[in-house]
Design a protein around this motif. Structure first.
Motif: not given
Lengths: 293, 565
Positions: B393-404, B434-436, B444-448
């Motif tokens: 979940s952290f990866t999805i939010m922080h990277v975020p996932i669409d950058h893959f 959410p990540w945008h 969310l990033v901090v919480a995760l």
């Protein structure tokens, strides 16, 4: 504590249970002491690094030498960026005051931009970056050995939403020297005899032409380098020690990039400066004057 | 010393060496049933297909660095030299204080050198792509690069899954690891951490088998891929001390580790020092409490001083990590637990004490927390689930996932994707994502991140699972089956049932309650402590195990009760 320690060793046990008992006794103070020692070591390293940076910033000049060859890079002015000398005799000076960068036709002096610096003492390198609105020119100066220096240029075309990247970047680099005799361009190499005024005597008062210190070669290579990159400026004929010679005080190298890749550091060109002390070129016909644009 | 079937003789003296193979199934090797073999092939094939589907995807920055790493190797240039040079450029150009390039130990040089030269043969004009940090610039990577780069990672995943299978005697570890979504993301679309994890898991396995030289070599190999396995050296030494093993075994392990490290470091020791210096100077963040200072939360009162404050906090990260590790070692030494659990807690101490815990670091804990969840069940199943869900979940939010998708876009679209290098558009750039979302992203990033920090801390402090060694030879009859014959040594039992039982190799252990009761019943129900000549703890465990098996129907086939060290 000592009695428990001695008991551990005097009782008949194999080594690992003794180790276990020792660890149980002493692991807590070891943890605490170890943490304090580590803090002390790191603090010293940080202070040393800070002191070194402050010293470099104070002087504003980074210099390296290898044998008789030396380079110095002036961070606080648009000249001597770098200056290459041999036995304290100037060979060539890169001047950003008279160098020009053009992005999509918008021209400015290379000196009129943001500058950043760094240095690698171990590799005798100086890093200098000039930053414009949507471009960066990165210069890496390396003192290779006691007769060679290298200046490598890279560029970055910067782009982001609201600030599109440039379509063409042109860089004109000014190389200055008091006098170069017999400047010639052969393919990718500029060659000339290096002449410096006699120490303590202004050139205008000299009754004889000074003897060349040696021969300098500036070889260019890289994606943007070509035989058309050299422009010898301010060419004139003058009397040399062995007759009439051509002389110049400026050399310009021009590099052009079109449709640059955005937000990527791309190599532009590398200039390798080689000096042969005590040599002179054979006298030849005076070169065709190519006016600097 | 080679492992053997668990001894049934009582120790001659209180300080006699204790066996190392407590965690392993009773026997190893032996024929595998046809159904079991088909199941393993199906799992492996599915895992391979999923990884193949993820081939064109990757972390935009890390994969670009890996591509440049390939170019370095293809030109026989040390990636450390490139790292140093680019860091100087980055400082002078104002990009950052350092250029985040290849900053790991040198073992991948040896793994990828031949693959990089194959790549250079296929693409002789390939050259460096030095992207600016914090920009979406991405090279157009050919699929051949993706295959050559990810092939060793896939092999490592298979190795880890196989070791988990051997360490538990069931295919569940094989399946759960290879098909774990978080593992798929890291190994299929990111980085080569799985090679490091293979070294760690192999080291724990070899220690359990009594092959301490090989354990040192395996751990050194893992440590020379990424640094984390080096933290497990004291763990294994402490384990051997707890097990009262001969001193020469400890020396064998340590010497094997050191010699292998020295050999692998070889001529790259100067670059390694540069890399260690880089890591020491990094600012913190990621899945730690330091992430608060790295965020731009409105309630972050340090916001105006965010940069210097983050650096000041991070400056304490290195000594704090060492202190936390020392405390962790003390904790695992004074508490009774298995080696795999000691390893897990060491990693948790690292996660708690480190100033920087990137998303992929959690991969190192996955096999060990899975082992705990499989052997002990209960709350440890939740620990396992959280250990992959939270980082994912952290990866999805922080990277975020669409950058893959950047890498995939460039691979598929070629130069038509060039504008993405400065617009950064992915097609998912909507506030509802959410990540945008300006409102949700940072909180969310901090919480995760804090969640993972808390999870690591709780795991570290939670009472270690105490499980019986249920791999003793069967000595009593099963209540509902013919008289069993003792398992001959060397027979692999996936099911926990005696190898002589009919269709034993065709049964699926995790679905069979009967097999669980069988496993429980194999322990002597009423024998007093030490009466069977076995370890007294095992006898007590057996008694508890039988009682528990009678009460519960959800006990695991190989773990009927809880006790042990």
């Amino acid at each position: 504590m000592l009695s428990s320690l001695s008991r551990v060793f005097t009782e008949h046990r194999t080594l690992t249970p003794r180790l276990r008992a020792l660890l149980k006794l002493y692991i807590t103070p070891i943890v605490l002491l170890g943490g304090v020692l580590i803090l002390m070591v790191y603090h010293f390293r940080g202070v040393l690094t800070l002191a070194t940076s402050q010293n470099n910033a104070f002087h504003g000049v980074v210099s390296y030498s290898q044998g008789s060859l030396a380079l110095s890079f002036n961070e606080n002015a648009g000249a001597d960026r770098p200056t290459i000398t041999y036995n304290n005799r100037n060979l060539v000076t890169y001047s950003e005051w008279t160098s020009v960068v053009s992005a999509d036709g918008v021209t400015q002096s290379l000196w009129n931009s943001y500058h950043g610096y760094n240095a690698d003492v171990n590799k005798r390198q100086v890093y200098s970056t000039a930053t414009g609105q949507n471009w960066q020119i990165i210069e890496v100066v390396t003192l290779v050995n006691d007769h060679t220096a290298r200046v490598a240029f890279s560029y970055v075309a910067r782009g982001q939403v609201g600030n599109p990247p440039p379509q063409q970047i042109e860089l004109d680099l000014a190389h200055l020297h008091t006098t170069w005799y017999n400047p010639t361009v052969s393919g990718d190499t500029f060659t000339a005899d290096v002449v410096n005024p006699t120490p303590g005597q202004p050139q205008s008062q000299s009754t004889t032409e000074p003897k060349p210190d040696g021969v300098i070669h500036i070889t260019i290579s890289g994606p943007a380098a070509s035989s058309q990159s050299f422009q010898i400026g301010s060419l004139k004929s003058t009397a040399g020690p062995n007759g009439m010679v051509s002389a110049t005080t400026q050399l310009t190298t021009r590099y052009i990039v079109t449709n640059p890749t955005v937000n990527v550091m791309m190599p532009l060109a590398t200039e390798t400066i080689t000096f042969e002390p005590g040599q002179t070129q054979p006298i030849g016909p005076a070169p065709t004057v190519v006016p600097a644009s | 010393m080679t492992a053997s079937a668990p001894s049934v003789a009582a120790p001659a003296a209180p300080d006699a060496p204790l066996p190392l193979d407590d965690e392993l199934p009773l026997a190893h090797g032996g024929p595998m049933g046809q159904r079991r073999r088909r199941l393993l092939w199906a799992i492996a094939l599915l895992a391979l297909v999923l990884r193949a589907l993820l081939l064109p995807f990757g972390h935009q920055w890390d994969l670009t660095v890996d591509y440049n790493f390939f170019i370095d190797l293809a030109h026989n240039r040390s990636p450390y030299d490139t790292f140093v040079m680019l860091s100087h450029v980055a400082r002078s150009a104002g990009w950052d204080t350092v250029y985040e390039y290849y900053a790991y130990p040198p073992a991948p040089f040896y793994i990828y050198w031949p693959l990089a030269h194959i790549f250079a043969l296929l693409h002789p004009s390939a050259t460096y792509y030095i992207a600016l940090p914090n920009t979406p610039s991405t090279p157009i990577l050919p699929l051949s690069f993706d295959v050559l780069f990810k092939l060793p990672i896939w092999a490592a995943d298979l190795g880890i899954a196989t070791l988990l299978m051997r360490m538990t005697g069931t295919a569940r570890g094989f399946r759960d690891y290879l098909l774990n979504p978080y593992v798929l993301l890291i190994s299929g679309a990111w980085t080569f951490d799985a090679i490091m994890v293979l070294g760690m898991v192999a080291a724990v396995y070899f220690v359990s088998r009594g092959r301490l030289g090989w354990a040192g070599v395996a751990l050194a190999f893992g440590a020379m891929v990424k640094f984390i396995p080096a933290l497990i050296v004291p763990t294994i030494v402490l384990y051997l001390i707890k097990k009262q093993r001969p001193f020469r075994e400890i020396v064998t392990f340590v010497v094997a580790f050191v010699v292998t490290c020295v050999v692998l470091v070889g001529p790259f020791w100067k670059g390694l020092i540069e890399v260690v210096t880089f890591h020491a100077g990094r600012v913190g963040g990621g899945m730690t409490w330091v992430g608060i200072f790295a965020s731009s939360l409105p309630f972050n009162v340090m916001n105006p001083q965010q940069g210097p404050m983050l650096m000041a906090v991070s400056a304490f990260g290195d000594p704090l990590l060492l202190i936390m590790l020392l405390l962790g070692y003390w904790w695992i030494f004074v508490k009774d637990m298995s080696l795999s659990h000691m390893t897990l807690l060491t990693l948790c101490a690292f996660f708690v004490g480190s100033k920087l815990v990137n998303e992929q670091y959690a991969l190192s804990a996955i096999p060990f927390v899975w082992l705990a969840s499989y052997r002990a069940g209960g709350v440890w199943r939740w620990f396992y689930r959280l250990f992959w869900i939270v980082p994912l979940s952290f990866t999805i939010m922080h990277v975020p996932i669409d950058h893959f998708f950047y890498v995939a876009y460039h691979t598929i679209l070629g130069h038509r994707a060039d504008s993405m290098s400065w617009t950064g558009a992915t097609g998912l750039d909507y506030p509802v994502v959410p990540w945008h979302s300006a409102l949700l992203d940072q909180p969310l990033v901090v919480a995760l991140g804090l969640c993972f920090f808390a999870l690591s801390l709780v795991t570290l402090l939670w009472r270690p699972p105490r499980y019986v060694y249920a791999y003793a030879a069967p000595t009593t009859a099963r209540p509902d089956s013919p008289t069993p014959t003792p398992e001959p040594p060397g027979t692999l039992s996936f099911l926990g049932a005696p190898a002589g039982a009919p269709d034993a190799s065709e049964e699926v252990p995790e679905e069979s309650d009967a097999s669980e009761a069988d496993a429980d019943a194999r322990e002597p129900a009423t024998a007093p402590a030490g009466a069977q000549g076995g370890h007294p703890i095992r006898a007590r465990a057996a008694q508890r195990g039988v009682r528990r098996a009678k009460r519960a129907t959800s006990a695991r086939p190989h773990m009927p009760a809880s006790t042990g060290r």
